[in-house]
Enzyme design. Structure first.
Site, PDB file in Angstrom:
ATOM      1  N   LYS A  54       0.840  -1.212   0.000  1.00 27.03           N
ATOM      2  CA  LYS A  54       0.000   0.000   0.000  1.00 27.03           C
ATOM      3  C   LYS A  54       0.875   1.262   0.000  1.00 27.03           C
ATOM      4  CE  LYS A  54      -3.882  -2.291   2.209  1.00 27.03           C
ATOM      5  NZ  LYS A  54      -4.539  -2.674   3.449  1.00 27.03           N
ATOM      6  N   GLN A  98      -4.281  -0.838   9.642  1.00 26.03           N
ATOM      7  CA  GLN A  98      -4.296  -2.210   9.121  1.00 26.03           C
ATOM      8  C   GLN A  98      -4.904  -3.167  10.148  1.00 26.03           C
ATOM      9  OE1 GLN A  98      -3.240  -3.135   5.916  1.00 26.03           O
ATOM     10  NE2 GLN A  98      -4.150  -5.097   6.461  1.00 26.03           N
ATOM     11  N   ASP A 121     -10.731   3.471   4.001  1.00 25.71           N
ATOM     12  CA  ASP A 121     -11.097   2.052   3.945  1.00 25.71           C
ATOM     13  C   ASP A 121     -12.614   1.900   3.808  1.00 25.71           C
ATOM     14  OD1 ASP A 121      -9.241   0.024   3.842  1.00 25.71           O
ATOM     15  OD2 ASP A 121      -8.810   0.051   5.988  1.00 25.71           O
TER      16      ASP A 121
END
Ligand code: NAP
Length: 296
Positions: A54, A98, A121
């Protein structure tokens, strides 16, 4: 029949280039450098790999990449303070923590601590509410990636029978919402679904987001159907080695399906490309600019 392979890596590369061009435009025209902050807690090897790809992709599309690594033992309050600092930082447009998080940390609290405008997200309850009521907002990356890949095969999904296996808040449910918005007829299956193979055989498109290695078999699939495999499962490859497989028995299903995503190289890379899009969208929204026009 041998299925057409939906090459997520290739499609994501083209899409990322379009995002990179749009980022360049925003930076040059409006002097805004979109910035994504990624927070990793602990040393989960899979999370380390995801985070690395990412942050590398963020830089590759001309965005600012910030990375914060906290020890596995970090108290919840300390993580929440870090998120609040990022919420307040005007140079940070997207925040990604994460998952999974260590047991002393309540993931729900962490998700809810992220400012909704920076929730790239798309897991915040407010973001989920916007999606379920059809209002504009951030769309979670993996479900968006699934829709984009399915549309590469079908163009329009209107009227198609779509079967989603899995009802998690991060994949199955938002994916079903997006499919409804595309005018598909949607069935959501889960661990209590009766006769799952028969339910799957109804699908013109089957999305597998289960977390069970190679669970979906060839005889679960209607001949010619499209199969989008979200699963990422690490299994033994013998001799002490491991490999990644999806939720779909790829070789078997590829004999029956009309089109299929591979694992790796399908939904995964497209998900990261969608994260880049979401960060750019968030940067535009936070600076009162119209949403970027990035063609899929
Ligand atoms: P999750 O939260 O564990 O949800 C799994 C879902 O599958 C649940 O709804 C569960 O049903 C259902 N399920 C489990 N076993 C089943 C069975 N035997 N039959 C039918 N349904 C079953 O997982 P997730 O976060 O949605 O992730 C799913 C998979 O996608 C995982 O492999 C994950 O690693 C992968 N993933 C990939 C990406 C990517 O970028 N490619 C992103 C996110 C996730 P119940 O609700 O009844 O328990």
């Amino acid at each position: 029949m041998t299925a057409r392979i939906i090459d997520g890596k290739d499609i994501a590369a083209g899409f990322s280039q379009a995002v990179a061009n749009a980022v360049k435009h925003v930076t040059e025209e409006h002097r805004i450098e979109p910035g994504l902050a990624v927070v990793l807690v602990g040393d989960n090897p899979a999370s380390e790999i995801y985070v690395r790809s990412k942050t590398a992709k963020t830089a590759a599309v001309n965005m600012r990449s910030l990375f914060y690594k906290l020890p596995a033992t970090v108290p919840e309050a300390e993580l929440l303070e870090q998120i609040e600092r990022l919420n307040q930082d005007p140079t940070v447009h997207g925040i990604l923590v994460q998952l999974p998080l260590p047991p002393q940390i309540d993931s729900r609290k962490v998700i809810e601590a992220i400012a909704p405008l920076k929730d790239v997200d798309g897991f915040h309850p407010l973001t989920a509410g916007l999606l379920s009521t059809g209002l504009p907002g951030i769309v979670p990356c993996t479900p968006l990636a699934c829709i984009m890949l399915a549309k590469k095969v079908h163009g329009s999904l209107a009227g198609l029978e779509a079967v989603v296996i899995g009802r998690s808040n991060i994949v199955g449910k938002p994916l079903a919402q997006l499919l409804l918005m595309e005018n598909a007829t949607v069935t959501i299956a889960h661990s209590k679904t009766r006769d799952l193979p028969e339910v799957c055989r109804r699908g013109d498109i089957v999305f597998a987001a289960v977390g069970q290695p190679e669970m979906v078999r060839g005889d679960w699939i209607k001949p010619g159907a499209t199969v989008i495999d979200v699963g990422i499962n690490r299994v033994s490859a013998g001799q002490g080695k491991t490999k990644i497989v999806g939720d779909v028995a790829y070789t078997e299903v590829a004999e029956i399906a009309g089109a299929i995503t591979p694992v790796p190289g399908g939904v995964g890379p497209m998900t990261i490309a969608c994260l880049m899009l979401n960060t750019l969208k968030a940067a535009c929204a936070q600076n009162n600019l119209p949403p970027p026009d990035v063609a899929a």
